[in-house]
Scaffold this active site. Structure first.
Site, PDB file in Angstrom:
ATOM      1  N   LEU B  11       8.957   7.426  37.905  1.00 49.51           N
ATOM      2  CA  LEU B  11      10.217   7.886  37.447  1.00 49.51           C
ATOM      3  C   LEU B  11      11.292   6.726  37.672  1.00 49.51           C
ATOM      4  CD1 LEU B  11       9.925  11.468  38.424  1.00 49.51           C
ATOM      5  CD2 LEU B  11       9.033  10.413  36.554  1.00 49.51           C
ATOM      6  N   GLY B  14      14.090   0.673  37.259  1.00 57.84           N
ATOM      7  CA  GLY B  14      15.393  -0.515  37.437  1.00 57.84           C
ATOM      8  C   GLY B  14      14.729  -1.631  38.181  1.00 57.84           C
ATOM      9  N   GLU B 130       9.036   6.269  52.856  1.00 58.67           N
ATOM     10  CA  GLU B 130       9.579   5.011  53.653  1.00 58.67           C
ATOM     11  C   GLU B 130      10.452   4.198  53.126  1.00 58.67           C
ATOM     12  OE1 GLU B 130       9.576   3.177  56.641  1.00 58.67           O
ATOM     13  OE2 GLU B 130       7.457   3.990  57.126  1.00 58.67           O
ATOM     14  N   VAL B 133      14.845   4.529  53.885  1.00 53.42           N
ATOM     15  CA  VAL B 133      15.557   4.343  55.147  1.00 53.42           C
ATOM     16  C   VAL B 133      15.214   2.713  55.246  1.00 53.42           C
ATOM     17  CG1 VAL B 133      16.110   4.578  57.691  1.00 53.42           C
ATOM     18  CG2 VAL B 133      15.496   6.516  56.081  1.00 53.42           C
ATOM     19  N   GLY B 188      27.536 -10.213  45.353  1.00 54.59           N
ATOM     20  CA  GLY B 188      26.397  -9.308  45.011  1.00 54.59           C
ATOM     21  C   GLY B 188      26.081  -8.488  46.299  1.00 54.59           C
ATOM     22  N   GLU B 191      28.592  -3.304  45.861  1.00 60.73           N
ATOM     23  CA  GLU B 191      29.140  -2.796  44.614  1.00 60.73           C
ATOM     24  C   GLU B 191      30.314  -2.909  44.100  1.00 60.73           C
ATOM     25  OE1 GLU B 191      26.384   0.589  43.510  1.00 60.73           O
ATOM     26  OE2 GLU B 191      25.466   0.175  45.108  1.00 60.73           O
ATOM     27  N   ASP B 202      26.083   6.067  52.681  1.00 62.91           N
ATOM     28  CA  ASP B 202      24.623   5.637  52.630  1.00 62.91           C
ATOM     29  C   ASP B 202      24.059   5.678  54.063  1.00 62.91           C
ATOM     30  OD1 ASP B 202      22.640   3.731  51.148  1.00 62.91           O
ATOM     31  OD2 ASP B 202      23.024   2.944  53.003  1.00 62.91           O
ATOM     32  N   LYS B 206      20.719   8.049  55.760  1.00 62.90           N
ATOM     33  CA  LYS B 206      19.626   7.598  56.633  1.00 62.90           C
ATOM     34  C   LYS B 206      19.578   8.261  57.993  1.00 62.90           C
ATOM     35  CE  LYS B 206      20.075   3.338  53.741  1.00 62.90           C
ATOM     36  NZ  LYS B 206      20.632   2.175  53.659  1.00 62.90           N
TER      37      LYS B 206
END
Lengths: 429, 429
Positions: B11, B14, B130, B133, B188, B191, B202, B206
């Site tokens: 699924l 990207g 796995e 994180v 890069g 974002e 984020d 975690k």
């Protein structure tokens, strides 16, 4: 949760074994929750039954280890005796009588891992040994399971705490080898006979185990090239510093560039100060892994000691008990790749060579010719001269170890080369 | 080896998904050997079917993810879409239709981990994550399995590469926050909208996942205290250097001293340069774990990126496929400890506080009184004065965060305190 306990037999009750029993007692409820059933210490095999062992029911203690593993009601045998025999026979007998095995025995696994794995598989039992390499650091499970979908190309490890303590001391204080070793002995980091550590035997056993798992190939202890660290000098550390490096005793397992063979070796080497392994201090261990997809990983922690090793043993114990409740086994030996293990001569590396030479014109040209004749390309040369004596420090580009060895042999024969002061491989770049 | 392949539905295709399919193709033989059966890509759900995807049979591509997970012949669903919906519904549907799931979805696991684990258990399927994180770094398996016999007391992690890149840049160049962020964006690493990273969202997801696994307790995203790093200044780094520290955005999961509760938090903090986390450079991640028996462990590696994340996904895929062949499941959620999660006020930590104060006698006495009134003991004070202005740098001993917050509030009310220039927690000592 199942109420009938799983039965554990402990072989050996020294520093690690007594810590295992302590944790099994104090964390009994936690372990039961994590396993799905309680675990019960069903017997402890020791050599000296008269010694008082705190927290262990004396009725469990026996000197007859063989009878213990033959009982037939034992679910898991924990082997923390060490050495080849009687550990090997006991483990084999344990499988024959239906038990799974958790071992911390690096020497045995490095020498007879294949036969023991075969015995485990034949009887449908588990053989786990996280504690055999780098104590508490989770390493075997990550290599065997977490990286199971990746391709490991190199394992670079500080896997012996004693030698790292000594080298760190030499690096930080400028001490010589003997002085640093004496301090390690006084502090209990080195044994009275430090041979197994300083000659690299201990690290070589771990390298064999790591290479086998990393490359899905059987690598025996005899396949591992080994050089000790007793000849590393304070002068070597000064040379290393000038290159922005330090010196570590490394276990290095590599896949050849063409992917068709592997090598495993243990020797002191210079590594750049910017490399994550360079900052591993004292008696700590660390293993640096390079793989296709994951890139660069490092695992760091205490590589020895009763409690850390017991932590690894108990992690395995939980896994093996869970497998047992599920009627399953974990991943066994994987040696499907069966790559040939190449000899040291085929390893591709770099050399740092210090030569004592005559201080006269033409010496550098002579030396450079020898390198060229052996197909070894020179990266840098530094000359220092005083009073008719001079030293020449040569750092090569990457070449086969055989070519580098041949170069050094030829250099020794030159009249203008009075001696080869040191040779050290350069890794981790 | 079984010849009938296990079927995998992917699924999302990207950066991570396409790397997963690439490795599944190029390493197909290795994966088959490690699993004990071949794996076959049975379908790929994407949003834009017209996009050309190298190496993927176009007939496998579909926009109907729901139909794919409902097929009934899928063994493992690999979810690399990210976000809450439709990922959550698809994973639940996958379990209902007999598939196990490998996910890289930290946001979803942090928010709905308990419900998803319950669904997996209800249907006797695996849920592995796995990759959620710290990318490729093996962390969940070591915490959940290797340390299964140990007691984890603290997890201290750099789990966001973007913020570590920015802070490392500020540390090494003296740049301000905006300048370092601009460079991270240009390269890069950040974002266009860096909010999720720099505000710590984020890292907080975690932290919730790590705390849950480490303490066998459900920790939700809402339980995690969170402070971003946008207010860290070049001056803070100068202060840190004076203390022999650097600044990192840390995810900190702790068991209280009495063992009866846990906390989880994300905020910038000073840590000593001698701490292994201090030398984690650039966009790398590292997680430092302290446990009863193993002591101090550290896991280091790339925390993001297509290939590293795919490595973690494939490690899980191999494990889940092996479990499937064995008719077993791996260790599921373990939340038996069910410890309460305490609010931030109960965290015990140290503060480094810079105050702008009037340069006149008695100010230090006033300030010291405020600390004393709140039961906060002062470790060191440094005064610097010039032109009627002065600064006071106070480093406290350990105290509850509530007491420290109360102290700062009271300090702000003092006439002689013109401003609180910065407040930073000090960790890792």
């Amino acid at each position: 949760m199942r109420t009938r306990p799983l039965k554990v037999a402990l072989l050996g009750c020294g520093v690690v074994g007594s810590e295992v029993t302590r944790i099994m007692t104090t964390h009994a409820d936690d372990l039961a929750q994590r396993i799905g059933a309680p675990v019960e210490l069903a017997g402890v095999a020791v050599r000296r039954p008269s010694k008082v062992r705190e927290g262990i029911d004396p009725s469990l203690v026996t000197t007859d280890a063989t009878a213990l593993v033959k009982r037939g009601d034992i679910d898991v045998v924990v082997e923390v005796i060490g050495g080849i025999e009687p550990a090997r026979s006991l483990i084999t007998t344990a499988f024959e009588h239906g038990a799974s095995v958790v071992s911390a025995n690096k020497a045995l696994l490095a020498q007879d891992g294949a036969a023991l794995h075969a015995a485990a598989e034949e009887h449908g039992r588990d053989l786990y040994y996280e504690a055999a390499v780098a104590g508490a650091i989770p390493l075997i499970r990550p290599l065997r399971e977490s990286l199971a979908g990746d391709k490991v190309n190199r394992v670079l490890g500080i896997v012996n705490g004693t030698t790292n303590f000594i080298l760190d001391k030499m690096d930080s204080t400028g001490a010589g080898y003997q002085e640093a070793l004496d301090e390690a002995t006084a502090l209990g980091y080195a044994e009275a006979d430090p041979t197994a550590d300083v000659e690299g035997f201990d690290a070589a056993a771990k390298a064999a185990i790591l290479a086998g798992i990393a490359f899905h190939t059987r690598v025996r202890l005899d396949d591992v090239y080994r050089e000790g660290m007793a000849e590393v000098t304070a002068a070597d550390f000064r040379s290393a510093k000038e290159m922005g490096c330090t010196i570590k005793l490394l276990a290095i397992c590599e896949r050849a560039a063409d992917g068709e063979s592997v090598t495993a070796r243990v020797h002191p080497a210079m590594i750049p100060l910017t490399h994550p392994l360079a900052s591993v201090r004292g008696a700590y261990n660390a293993v640096f892994v390079e793989s296709d997809a994951a890139g660069q990983l490092m695992f760091y922690g205490p590589g020895a000691g009763g409690a850390p090793t017991a932590s690894a043993v108990l992690g395995d114990l939980v896994a093996v008990c869970r497998n047992r409740l599920n009627g399953a086994t974990g991943p066994g030996e994987s040696s499907y790749a069966a790559l040939p293990v190449s000899p040291m001569g085929e390893v591709v590396t770099r050399y740092h060579i210090s030569l004592d030479v005559a201080d006269k014109p033409g010496v550098l040209a002579q030396v450079a010719t020898v390198f060229a004749e052996h197909g070894v390309s020179i990266d840098t040369v530094r000359q220092q001269g005083k009073d008719g004596e001079a030293s020449l420090v040569v750092v090569t580009h990457r070449a086969s170890d055989a070519s580098l060895t041949g170069t050094v042999e030829a250099l020794r024969k030159l009249d203008t080369v009075r001696g080869v002061a040191s040779i050290m491989r350069v890794e981790g770049e």
